[in-house]
Motif scaffolding. Sequence first.
Motif, short mmCIF file in Angstrom:
data_model
loop_
_atom_site.label_atom_id
_atom_site.label_comp_id
_atom_site.label_asym_id
_atom_site.label_seq_id
_atom_site.Cartn_x
_atom_site.Cartn_y
_atom_site.Cartn_z
N SER A 1 -5.83 -3.93 18.40
CA SER A 1 -6.91 -3.71 17.65
C SER A 1 -7.58 -2.37 18.55
N VAL A 2 -7.65 -2.93 19.96
CA VAL A 2 -8.15 -1.91 20.92
C VAL A 2 -7.19 -0.64 20.92
N ALA A 3 -5.82 -0.96 21.02
CA ALA A 3 -4.80 0.18 21.00
C ALA A 3 -4.99 1.13 20.04
N ARG A 4 -5.41 0.61 18.73
CA ARG A 4 -5.76 1.59 17.42
C ARG A 4 -6.81 2.28 17.53
N LEU A 5 -7.58 1.98 18.29
CA LEU A 5 -8.95 2.78 18.55
C LEU A 5 -9.01 3.48 19.74
N SER A 6 -7.85 3.58 20.32
CA SER A 6 -7.65 4.38 21.48
C SER A 6 -7.79 5.97 21.11
N GLU A 7 -8.40 6.75 22.16
CA GLU A 7 -8.54 8.15 21.84
C GLU A 7 -7.14 9.10 22.26
N HIS A 8 -6.23 8.28 22.70
CA HIS A 8 -5.05 8.94 23.12
C HIS A 8 -4.03 8.39 21.93
N ARG A 9 -3.51 9.68 21.36
CA ARG A 9 -2.64 9.74 20.32
C ARG A 9 -1.30 8.81 20.54
N TRP A 10 -0.78 9.25 21.67
CA TRP A 10 0.54 8.26 21.99
C TRP A 10 0.24 6.86 22.12
N ILE A 11 -1.14 6.33 22.22
CA ILE A 11 -1.24 4.91 22.32
C ILE A 11 -1.65 4.47 20.62
N ARG A 12 -2.44 5.15 20.03
CA ARG A 12 -2.95 4.97 18.87
C ARG A 12 -1.77 5.00 17.61
N VAL A 13 -0.99 5.84 17.70
CA VAL A 13 -0.07 6.12 16.48
C VAL A 13 1.02 4.92 16.51
N PRO A 14 1.62 4.60 17.93
CA PRO A 14 2.62 3.46 17.77
C PRO A 14 1.98 2.27 17.53
N ALA A 15 0.65 1.91 18.14
CA ALA A 15 0.19 0.87 17.73
C ALA A 15 -0.15 0.58 16.27
N GLY A 16 -0.47 1.61 15.44
CA GLY A 16 -0.62 1.64 14.26
C GLY A 16 0.69 1.42 13.47
N VAL A 17 1.75 1.74 13.73
CA VAL A 17 3.12 1.60 13.47
C VAL A 17 3.47 0.22 13.39
N VAL A 18 3.31 -0.46 14.61
CA VAL A 18 3.52 -1.66 14.66
C VAL A 18 2.81 -2.71 14.02
N VAL A 19 1.47 -2.56 13.81
CA VAL A 19 0.61 -3.30 13.09
C VAL A 19 1.14 -3.17 11.47
N GLU A 20 1.04 -2.08 11.10
CA GLU A 20 1.37 -1.87 9.51
C GLU A 20 2.88 -2.24 9.35
N PHE A 21 3.78 -2.02 10.28
CA PHE A 21 5.12 -2.79 9.95
C PHE A 21 5.10 -4.55 9.66
N PHE A 22 4.45 -4.97 10.76
CA PHE A 22 4.38 -6.36 10.70
C PHE A 22 3.52 -7.04 9.71
N ARG A 23 2.57 -6.45 9.13
CA ARG A 23 1.88 -6.73 7.94
C ARG A 23 2.57 -6.50 6.85
N ALA A 24 3.77 -5.80 6.35
CA ALA A 24 4.33 -5.50 5.52
C ALA A 24 5.49 -6.49 5.31
#
Length: 303
Positions: free
Chosen positions: A98-121
């Motif tokens: 959750s903290v990673a998805r709120l990061s201001e750094h795109r290189w942290i925020r985007v991979p974290a979002g991919v991981v979360v959305e993948f394992f939710r699906a």
Amino acid sequence: MSASVLYDHPGPRARMRNRVLSVVFGLLLVAGLYGIYRAFDSTQQWTWEKWQPFFETVTVNGQTANFWTDYALPGLLATLEAAATAMLLALAFGLVFSVARLSEHRWIRVPAGVVVEFFRAVPVLLMIFFLSFGGFWVFGTLIPPFWSVVIGLTLYNGSVLAEAFRAGIRAVPRGQSEAAYSLGLTKGQVMRMILIPQAARSMLPVIVSQLVVVLKDTALGYIVSYPELMLEGSKGYAVFTNAVPTFMVLALIYIVINGLLTLVAHLLERRANRLGVTNPATKAATAATAATGLGGGGGGSGA
């Protein structure tokens, strides 16, 4: 009595209609329960022979067996062990991502979002199956059933909790973090001392609901032969030939455990509401927010 903005008090006709509907649905419920009772009674599910194994040791084919000590309690302990481990790991996973998805750094925020959305699906059952049977091809070694269940539950429920924490953090008023920054706190301190505690408190019902899901989903461990409660209970009814009573008892065990978990969460929530905000940094941020608001208002008046 004044009517609420969101609710109008029913009039005489509406109250009468509600009473009639309540009686009708109550009668339908009683009739449905009686029908279930008669259906079980016609198949002799209420006989003492079916329920005897839950009250005393039974001799079957020359061998003595006890439902609780031989099947239920070992399965319950395995269920609680896997559930407790997965709960702790899922909470940690959810906080980190959750903290990673709120990061201001795109290189942290985007991979974290991919991981979360993948394992939710991905379905939990598929993840457990892949970890146990496909893990050898990926990691070069077989993953024990316990860790297949725990990792699968952690990845799915941790991803759901990550979204819950993220929503809770974003729901905290922006003035809280701005006031904390004005006091000299770093971004990590603001997240750790201001945002996450308030988010966890506001999202407590969602967190508890997801932890209940973790406990129930341990039953999916049957696919990798993990000796959880449902699998061990199934072994019991295969011995005692009492499938329906066994599943009734197992359902009651799950209801009691989940009810206790929900009760503990309600007690924690009531205690937190009674004590109020106890974090000194949060108190200081709240006070700074109020002072900032007052100062801004005074400056406007002077201008």
